[in-house]
Design a protein around this motif. Structure first.
Motif: not given
Length: 160
Positions: A59-67, A85-89, A98-102, A1-7
């Protein structure tokens, strides 16, 4: 999984901070030190139910961040981030949308003061090493400000 500069966007870091504060208040999480970098985060924390807290937090932050990414009109990277994140999911064993966190987390038992100090210094110096700030306490999303005698974004329990 790649790391994305989300923050790199404050709104996404704030979601993480709000969730950590909730875990402190409602789930018995003790936070000693923390740092959110552009594409990952570090915590020094404890709880009798730490694996459950981390699971729920992710679980919570993943959903909230994607939204938040989906609805952010200023997010120029929206298509790419959601694709990533879809590809990782799709590639995950759970076949998530979607998979946000490792998967999992990487706990390290800090069983002596030397190890604790080493990890604390590493965590707080991460933004300095990355070249984002000159001093650790200048990084907004970190407990370094608290350790320098000021009040930071989240309440912490000091390591002594």
């Amino acid at each position: 999984m790649q790391w994305a500069d989300v923050f790199t966007r404050r709104e996404y870091s704030e979601i993480v901070c709000d969730s950590l504060a909730y875990c402190q208040q409602e789930k018995n999480l003790t936070l000693y030190a923390w740092c959110i970098m552009t594409n990952h985060m570090h915590l020094i924390c404890s709880s009798p139910t730490l694996p459950d807290i981390i699971r729920d937090f992710k679980k919570y932050t993943s959903k909230k961040l994607i939204k938040s990414i989906q609805t952010n009109l200023q997010e120029s990277r929206k298509g790419w981030l959601l694709w990533l994140f879809k590809y990782a999911g799709e590639a995950s064993a759970k076949n998530e949308d979607y998979k946000f966190w490792q998967t999992g987390y990487h706990p390290v038992l800090l069983h002596n003061n030397m190890l604790m100090e080493q990890k604390l210094n590493y965590l707080h110096n991460n933004p300095v090493t990355a070249g984002f700030v000159e001093e650790p306490e200048h990084w907004h999303y970190s407990s370094a400000k608290d350790y320098s005698g000021n009040v930071g974004r989240l309440s912490i329990t000091f390591i002594e």
